[in-house]
Scaffold this active site. Structure first.
Site, mmCIF file in Angstrom:
data_model
loop_
_atom_site.group_PDB
_atom_site.id
_atom_site.type_symbol
_atom_site.label_atom_id
_atom_site.label_comp_id
_atom_site.label_asym_id
_atom_site.label_seq_id
_atom_site.Cartn_x
_atom_site.Cartn_y
_atom_site.Cartn_z
ATOM 1 N N LYS A 20 0.845 -1.217 0.000
ATOM 2 C CA LYS A 20 0.000 0.000 0.000
ATOM 3 C C LYS A 20 0.865 1.246 0.000
ATOM 4 O O LYS A 20 0.662 2.163 -0.805
ATOM 5 C CB LYS A 20 -0.883 0.011 1.244
ATOM 6 C CG LYS A 20 -1.491 1.357 1.590
ATOM 7 C CD LYS A 20 -2.404 1.313 2.771
ATOM 8 C CE LYS A 20 -1.788 1.781 4.033
ATOM 9 N NZ LYS A 20 -1.634 3.217 4.245
ATOM 10 N N ASN A 21 1.875 1.272 0.875
ATOM 11 C CA ASN A 21 2.625 2.516 1.066
ATOM 12 C C ASN A 21 3.672 2.761 -0.002
ATOM 13 O O ASN A 21 4.253 3.845 -0.057
ATOM 14 C CB ASN A 21 3.241 2.542 2.469
ATOM 15 C CG ASN A 21 2.153 2.674 3.530
ATOM 16 O OD1 ASN A 21 0.999 2.964 3.216
ATOM 17 N ND2 ASN A 21 2.503 2.419 4.771
ATOM 18 N N ARG A 48 -0.365 14.462 13.018
ATOM 19 C CA ARG A 48 0.131 14.265 11.654
ATOM 20 C C ARG A 48 0.191 15.584 10.863
ATOM 21 O O ARG A 48 -0.484 15.790 9.875
ATOM 22 C CB ARG A 48 -0.721 13.209 10.953
ATOM 23 C CG ARG A 48 -0.737 11.966 11.826
ATOM 24 C CD ARG A 48 -1.225 10.739 11.211
ATOM 25 N NE ARG A 48 -0.368 10.251 10.142
ATOM 26 C CZ ARG A 48 -0.718 9.193 9.405
ATOM 27 N NH1 ARG A 48 -1.851 8.604 9.618
ATOM 28 N NH2 ARG A 48 0.057 8.772 8.428
ATOM 29 N N ASP A 96 4.309 0.760 12.041
ATOM 30 C CA ASP A 96 3.063 0.156 11.546
ATOM 31 C C ASP A 96 2.869 -1.259 12.057
ATOM 32 O O ASP A 96 1.764 -1.793 11.977
ATOM 33 C CB ASP A 96 3.044 0.149 10.014
ATOM 34 C CG ASP A 96 2.861 1.550 9.472
ATOM 35 O OD1 ASP A 96 2.987 1.740 8.253
ATOM 36 O OD2 ASP A 96 2.620 2.467 10.272
HETATM 37 C C1 EPZ Z 1 3.822 7.079 6.329
HETATM 38 O O1 EPZ Z 1 3.009 8.066 6.917
HETATM 39 C C2 EPZ Z 1 2.947 5.839 6.214
HETATM 40 N N1 EPZ Z 1 1.799 6.137 5.368
HETATM 41 C C3 EPZ Z 1 2.471 5.421 7.606
HETATM 42 O O2 EPZ Z 1 1.718 4.224 7.454
HETATM 43 C C4 EPZ Z 1 3.688 5.128 8.470
HETATM 44 O O3 EPZ Z 1 3.264 4.805 9.773
HETATM 45 C C5 EPZ Z 1 4.586 6.385 8.515
HETATM 46 O O4 EPZ Z 1 4.942 6.764 7.172
HETATM 47 C C6 EPZ Z 1 5.852 6.152 9.314
HETATM 48 O O5 EPZ Z 1 6.580 5.118 8.764
HETATM 49 C C7 EPZ Z 1 1.923 6.065 4.031
HETATM 50 O O6 EPZ Z 1 2.997 5.800 3.508
HETATM 51 C C8 EPZ Z 1 0.700 6.328 3.213
HETATM 52 P P1 EPZ Z 1 5.727 10.475 8.528
HETATM 53 P P2 EPZ Z 1 3.525 9.610 6.959
HETATM 54 O O7 EPZ Z 1 5.581 11.745 7.777
HETATM 55 O O8 EPZ Z 1 4.314 9.897 5.746
HETATM 56 C C9 EPZ Z 1 5.729 13.773 11.925
HETATM 57 C C10 EPZ Z 1 -0.164 2.860 7.614
HETATM 58 O O9 EPZ Z 1 -0.694 2.301 8.573
HETATM 59 N N2 EPZ Z 1 5.599 14.776 10.838
HETATM 60 O O10 EPZ Z 1 6.968 9.654 8.341
HETATM 61 O O11 EPZ Z 1 2.362 10.459 7.272
HETATM 62 C C11 EPZ Z 1 4.477 12.919 12.059
HETATM 63 O O12 EPZ Z 1 3.504 13.572 12.835
HETATM 64 C C12 EPZ Z 1 0.315 4.284 7.743
HETATM 65 O O13 EPZ Z 1 0.044 2.318 6.508
HETATM 66 C C13 EPZ Z 1 5.743 16.119 11.139
HETATM 67 O O14 EPZ Z 1 5.972 16.480 12.284
HETATM 68 O O15 EPZ Z 1 4.482 9.546 8.233
HETATM 69 C C14 EPZ Z 1 4.989 11.655 12.718
HETATM 70 O O16 EPZ Z 1 5.070 11.860 14.115
HETATM 71 C C15 EPZ Z 1 0.014 4.857 9.117
HETATM 72 N N3 EPZ Z 1 5.616 17.039 10.140
HETATM 73 C C16 EPZ Z 1 6.402 11.529 12.148
HETATM 74 O O17 EPZ Z 1 6.733 12.818 11.591
HETATM 75 C C17 EPZ Z 1 5.371 16.674 8.844
HETATM 76 O O18 EPZ Z 1 5.291 17.567 7.969
HETATM 77 C C18 EPZ Z 1 6.514 10.479 11.026
HETATM 78 O O19 EPZ Z 1 5.504 10.776 10.085
HETATM 79 C C19 EPZ Z 1 5.241 15.296 8.550
HETATM 80 C C20 EPZ Z 1 5.372 14.360 9.569
#
Ligand code: EPZ
Length: 415
Positions: A22-23, A121, A305
C-alpha cells in the site's frame, strides 16, 4: 460497518502470497501524474486506499484501467489541479499529490489532511521542503493551495525524518529545473521504491536507500511498466499471526530483505524462520518468550506500523514485555480493545508494559488500519470467538485479511 469473525486457538499452518505494498503504491500512483502518457503498475494492491487514490486521479482528468492486479494510469490530459475534497479528506496521504501537481501543472489544490487516531500528523515538513523548490502555499476555503512559477532545484534539509514529506520533495524535484539535494530524508523502503520507479520512468535520482538524495531535474517522465513490491507490513502481520497461534506458515514472495527488524524480534520471542527461493518458512512452535524492550524507529528500525500488531502477539507471551513507540504520539489506541479481551497492558506515555497471559474472544472495534489488524491477530490467539467491527478500516490496507489468514489455516469469516 462490516465485521470479521475469528475462531481462536488454531495453530496456523499453510501458505499465503503477499499482496502489493500500500505505502509503495500510493506515492507511485501520485508520481504517474508526472508522465504525460501511460504508466502501468503490476501487482498493485486492490485495497480501499488505492481505489480512493484512483478516484482522485480520475477527478484530475487521468484515465485508469484495471486488468487483474495491474493498474494502468493514463495522465496524458489532466483537466484540473484540484483534488476532490471529499475524497482527499478520507485519506491524509493524498497530500503527496502536491509535489506531482506542482511539477505537472504548477499548481495544486488539496484538502488539508486532518490528523487521525494515531496522531496530529502535521504537514509542516512537506510545505517547507516544497517552498525550497519555489512553491508558495496558502489556505483557501479550508483547502491548501500550492502555486509555483516553475519548480527549481534547491537544498532541502529535514530536521526530522518524514516518509511523506521526503516523497513530496522527491516528486517536486524530479522534474524541476536544476539539481536538488535532500538531506535528512526518510530512507524507508517506500521512499526507495518511489525513487526506483521514477528512475525507471526517466528520472535521475542518486543516493537511493540513504537519507541523502541528489536529484537532477528532467523535462518529464516517460511510459513505464513497474512492479509494485510486496507489502512488508502485511507480511509482518502474518508473521505475528503465526507467532500468536504457535503455528507455522509459509509466506510467498515476502520482502524478506526489508523485514529484518521484525524477524529479529520474532526470533527473540522464540520464532524460527528460513528464507529460501522466495519463500519465508515460519515455525512458532517454540514461541513464546516475552520481549524485554522493543522500540519503534525509522528504517531499518522496528516499523511503527507493526507496533500494535506485535503488541497484540506479546499479550500471549510467557512474561512481561515493554514496547516504546517513538514515531507517532498516540499509537496505543488499540489497547482498550485488547484489554476487553483480557490483555494485561499498562500505558505510561510512549511506553506500553505488557504482562503475557491468556486472551478470551470478545466483540471489539477497529478504530484505524493497523490497530484493526492487531485485533484480528489477537483473535487468532484468543479462546473462543472474536468479532472485530469496522472491518472497513482494515480493508484500507489489506486486500482481504480474512482470505489470507484462512490460506494460512485460520478460521475467519467476513460478515
Ligand atoms: C507514512 O506516513 C505511512 N503512510 C504510515 O503508514 C507510516 O506509519 C509512517 O509513514 C511512518 O513510517 C503512508 O505511507 C501512506 P511520517 P507519513 O511523515 O508519511 C511527523 C499505515 O498504517 N511529521 O513519516 O504520514 C508525524 O507527525 C500508515 O500504513 C511532522 O511532524 O508519516 C509523525 O510523528 C500509518 N511534520 C512523524 O513525523 C510533517 O510535515 C513520522 O511521520 C510530517 C510528519
Amino acid at each position: 460497518m462490516g465485521r470479521i469473525r475469528i475462531t481462536g486457538g488454531i495453530p496456523l499452518d499453510g501458505e499465503v502470497r503477499i499482496q502489493g505494498s500500500k505505502n509503495a503504491a500510493l506515492p507511485i500512483m501520485a508520481a504517474a501524474l508526472l508522465n504525460r502518457g501511460t504508466t502501468v503498475l503490476k501487482g498493485c494492491p486492490r485495497i480501499a486506499d488505492v481505489f480512493l487514490m484512483e478516484k482522485i486521479l480520475q477527478g484530475l482528468g487521468a484515465r485508469t484501467r484495471w486488468r487483474k492486479d495491474t493498474l494502468e494510469i493514463c495522465a496524458r490530459d489532466l483537466d484540473n489541479c484540484m483534488a476532490d475534497r471529499e475524497l482527499g479528506e478520507k485519506m491524509r496521504s493524498s497530500i503527496v499529490l502536491m509535489g506531482s501537481l506542482l511539477g505537472r501543472c504548477g499548481e495544486g489544490i488539496l484538502p488539508f489532511p486532518g490528523g487521525c487516531v494515531i496522531g496530529a500528523r502535521p504537514i509542516d515538513l512537506h510545505l517547507e521542503a516544497l517552498e525550497r523548490l519555489g512553491a508558495e502555499f496558502k489556505e483557501e476555503k479550508g483547502c491548501l493551495r500550492g502555486k509555483t512559477r516553475g519548480l527549481h532545484g534547491g537544498e532541502i534539509f529535514f530536521p526530522r525524518s518524514s516518509v511523506g514529506a521526503t516523497q513530496n520533495a522527491v516528486l517536486g524535484a524530479v522534474c524541476a529545473r536544476g539539481t536538488t539535494v535532500i538531506r535528512g530524508g526518510s530512507a524507508e523502503p517506500e521512499v526507495s521504491w518511489l525513487c526506483r520507479f521514477l528512475n525507471q520512468a526517466g528520472g535521475q535520482i542518486r543516493g537511493i536507500g540513504t537519507s541523502c538524495l541528489v536529484i537532477q531535474g528532467v523535462s518529464g517522465l516517460h511510459d513505464t511498466v513497474f512492479q509494485i513490491p510486496p507489502d512488508r507490513i502485511a507480511a509482518g502481520t502474518y508473521v505475528c499471526a503465526s507467532a500468536i497461534t504457535r503455528g507455522k506458515g509459509i509466506l510467498l514472495d515476502p520482502p524478506a530483505g526489508e523485514m529484518g527488524a521484525l524477524l529479529s524480534a520474532y526470533e527473540k520471542i522464540g520464532g524460527q524462520y528460513m528464507y529460501k527461493s522466495g519463500k519465508l518458512f515460519l515455525c512458532s512452535q517454540r514461541a513464546f518468550a516475552p520481549l524485554r524492550r522493543l522500540e519503534t524507529g525509522i528504517y531499518p528500525g522496528f516499523p511503527t506500523d507493526l507496533q500494535s500488531i506485535f503488541l497484540a502477539a506479546l499479550t500471549c507471551a510467557r512474561g512481561e514485555s515493554l514496547i516504546i513507540e517513538n514515531i507517532f504520539e498516540d499509537r496505543f489506541k488499540v489497547v482498550p480493545q485488547l484489554q476487553k479481551m483480557g490483555a494485561q497492558i499498562t500505558l505510561d506515555g510512549q511506553a506500553a508494559r505488557i504482562r503475557g497471559g491468556r486472551l478470551s474472544g470478545a466483540l471489539v472495534k477497529a478504530q484505524e488500519l493497523r490497530g484493526g489488524a492487531a485485533l484480528v491477530v489477537a483473535g487468532l490467539g484468543a479462546e473462543g470467538e472474536t468479532c472485530v467491527e469496522n472491518r472497513e478500516f482494515i480493508e484500507r490496507g489489506y486486500e482481504d485479511i480474512s482470505r489470507d489468514l484462512n490460506c494460512l489455516g485460520a478460521k475467519t469469516q467476513k460478515d
